[in-house]
Design an enzyme around this catalytic site. Sequence first.
Site, PDB file in Angstrom:
ATOM      1  N   LYS A   1      22.585  34.164  14.896  1.00 19.09           N
ATOM      2  CA  LYS A   1      21.692  33.321  15.694  1.00 19.09           C
ATOM      3  C   LYS A   1      22.437  32.315  16.552  1.00 19.09           C
ATOM      4  CE  LYS A   1      17.275  33.554  13.342  1.00 19.09           C
ATOM      5  NZ  LYS A   1      16.164  32.761  12.787  1.00 19.09           N
TER       6      LYS A   1
ATOM      7  N   LYS B   1      17.030  46.580  13.248  1.00 18.39           N
ATOM      8  CA  LYS B   1      15.854  46.071  12.555  1.00 18.39           C
ATOM      9  C   LYS B   1      14.701  45.859  13.533  1.00 18.39           C
ATOM     10  CE  LYS B   1      15.978  41.825  11.161  1.00 18.39           C
ATOM     11  NZ  LYS B   1      16.278  40.528  10.529  1.00 18.39           N
TER      12      LYS B   1
ATOM     13  N   LYS C   1      11.192  40.442  16.356  1.00 16.08           N
ATOM     14  CA  LYS C   1      10.440  39.868  17.468  1.00 16.08           C
ATOM     15  C   LYS C   1      11.340  39.531  18.644  1.00 16.08           C
ATOM     16  CE  LYS C   1       9.754  36.091  14.236  1.00 16.08           C
ATOM     17  NZ  LYS C   1       8.743  35.615  13.314  1.00 16.08           N
TER      18      LYS C   1
HETATM   19  P1  TYM Z   1      11.073  35.540   8.909  1.00 18.17           P
HETATM   20  O1  TYM Z   1      10.057  34.618   9.466  1.00 18.17           O
HETATM   21  O2  TYM Z   1      12.194  35.967   9.805  1.00 18.17           O
HETATM   22  O3  TYM Z   1      10.387  36.846   8.378  1.00 18.17           O
HETATM   23  C1  TYM Z   1       9.271  36.775   7.505  1.00 18.17           C
HETATM   24  C2  TYM Z   1       9.336  37.899   6.484  1.00 18.17           C
HETATM   25  O4  TYM Z   1       9.310  39.165   7.121  1.00 18.17           O
HETATM   26  C3  TYM Z   1      10.396  39.962   6.651  1.00 18.17           C
HETATM   27  N1  TYM Z   1      10.850  40.862   7.723  1.00 18.17           N
HETATM   28  C4  TYM Z   1      10.971  42.194   7.590  1.00 18.17           C
HETATM   29  N2  TYM Z   1      10.724  43.008   6.548  1.00 18.17           N
HETATM   30  C5  TYM Z   1      10.927  44.336   6.723  1.00 18.17           C
HETATM   31  N3  TYM Z   1      11.367  44.870   7.902  1.00 18.17           N
HETATM   32  C6  TYM Z   1      11.630  44.086   8.969  1.00 18.17           C
HETATM   33  N4  TYM Z   1      12.045  44.633  10.121  1.00 18.17           N
HETATM   34  C7  TYM Z   1      11.431  42.679   8.843  1.00 18.17           C
HETATM   35  N5  TYM Z   1      11.579  41.615   9.688  1.00 18.17           N
HETATM   36  C8  TYM Z   1      11.216  40.519   8.984  1.00 18.17           C
HETATM   37  C9  TYM Z   1      11.464  38.955   6.254  1.00 18.17           C
HETATM   38  O5  TYM Z   1      12.387  39.516   5.344  1.00 18.17           O
HETATM   39  C10 TYM Z   1      10.621  37.859   5.633  1.00 18.17           C
HETATM   40  O6  TYM Z   1      10.301  38.176   4.292  1.00 18.17           O
HETATM   41  N6  TYM Z   1      13.952  32.442   6.276  1.00 18.17           N
HETATM   42  C11 TYM Z   1      12.694  33.188   6.238  1.00 18.17           C
HETATM   43  C12 TYM Z   1      11.464  32.307   6.048  1.00 18.17           C
HETATM   44  C13 TYM Z   1      11.525  31.437   4.851  1.00 18.17           C
HETATM   45  C14 TYM Z   1      11.390  31.846   3.497  1.00 18.17           C
HETATM   46  C15 TYM Z   1      11.488  30.653   2.717  1.00 18.17           C
HETATM   47  C16 TYM Z   1      11.187  33.079   2.877  1.00 18.17           C
HETATM   48  C17 TYM Z   1      11.719  30.086   4.837  1.00 18.17           C
HETATM   49  N7  TYM Z   1      11.693  29.615   3.566  1.00 18.17           N
HETATM   50  C18 TYM Z   1      11.422  30.695   1.319  1.00 18.17           C
HETATM   51  C19 TYM Z   1      11.109  33.108   1.472  1.00 18.17           C
HETATM   52  C20 TYM Z   1      11.222  31.923   0.713  1.00 18.17           C
HETATM   53  C21 TYM Z   1      12.555  33.903   7.569  1.00 18.17           C
HETATM   54  O7  TYM Z   1      13.090  33.481   8.565  1.00 18.17           O
HETATM   55  O8  TYM Z   1      11.679  34.931   7.564  1.00 18.17           O
END
Ligand code: TYM
Length: 332
Positions: free
Chosen positions: A112, A195, A198
Amino acid sequence: TQRILSGIQASGSLHLGNYLGALKKFADMQALDAERYYMIADLHAITVWQDPAQLLSQTREIAACYLAAGVDPDRSVIFPQSAVPGHVELGWLFNCVARLGWLDRMTQFKDKAGKDKERASIGLYTYPVLQAADILLYKATHVPVGEDQRQHLELTRDVAKKFNHDYKVDYFPLPETLYQGPGARIMSLRDGTAKMSKSDPSDNSRINLTDDTDTIASKIKKAKSDAEVLPSEEAGLEGRAEAKNLVGIYAALASVSVADVLSDFGGKGFGAFKPALAEVVVDKMSPISERLRALLNDPAEIDRVLRAGADKAIEVSAPVVAETKKIMGLWN
Ligand code: TYM
């Protein structure tokens, strides 16, 4: 009792990867006898620039996605991270527990921050520590996420371990990561090695929660595949990234195993498989996008859910902050 916590960043609209990796599991886990905390990670979102008005509407939009996907506020606590002061408080305390070397190994920061890391925010660097605070603030035992969060969850366990060790307590649980099944890593529809994300410039690479039926059908039709027939055994998908991804999407959405899908479609080509896949995607996703559209017209209802969720999350987390401070010898 089991305590489940997870979150989704308040940055941009959600796609099929977020649904299968996270949202669907959030809803499915309501069948378990457990406490559930699902947050909208707005404090994580601001580690990169967010327009204030847009951030606020994205927070409500993610909340609406939770509700549309079947997360029920009577059984799950839905709240914005920033409305609960304990995330920032525990985040600081954990900044003093986590080691620089641990953060230096985080691949997400490298991705990032890009080449010019001097200009990245400090928040982007310490992001995984805030995530550890999110989880341990509720003493969560289980965290449903997609595969890409593996490294952050390992760091969370390291923080819990080091805290317990340094202060000679057995206070924080070591949370277990839940990313089983074919939904844990959904790939781009244009490139089976990237992957679904977005930030991909091609909208055809992903299915958005807001896509209508025609858009979904056309994206599946255009999805990259190959010229061979589907194998009848899972091992036959190795080395066929696109085929593996499309079969995985089918399995995850239909809540069946990859082996089940192959026993139906083994020996058939994509000319037969793609229309069946499009049907499953439309079948599962269009009721969600319909509910989502309706909810987005009722921001007052969303705010009511968020307020009630935040109040509950504050009630549960405040004693954990107080106890952590006490263990550390901070006056309070
Ligand atoms: P984020 O917002 O990027 O994504 C949210 C969730 O979606 C999952 N995900 C995917 N799963 C399968 N295939 C994909 N292509 C794919 N893209 C995204 C992510 O694995 C995630 O579960 N850091 C985290 C948010 C967060 C969080 C937390 C999660 C903040 N605090 C505490 C768990 C516990 C994030 O940026 O997810």
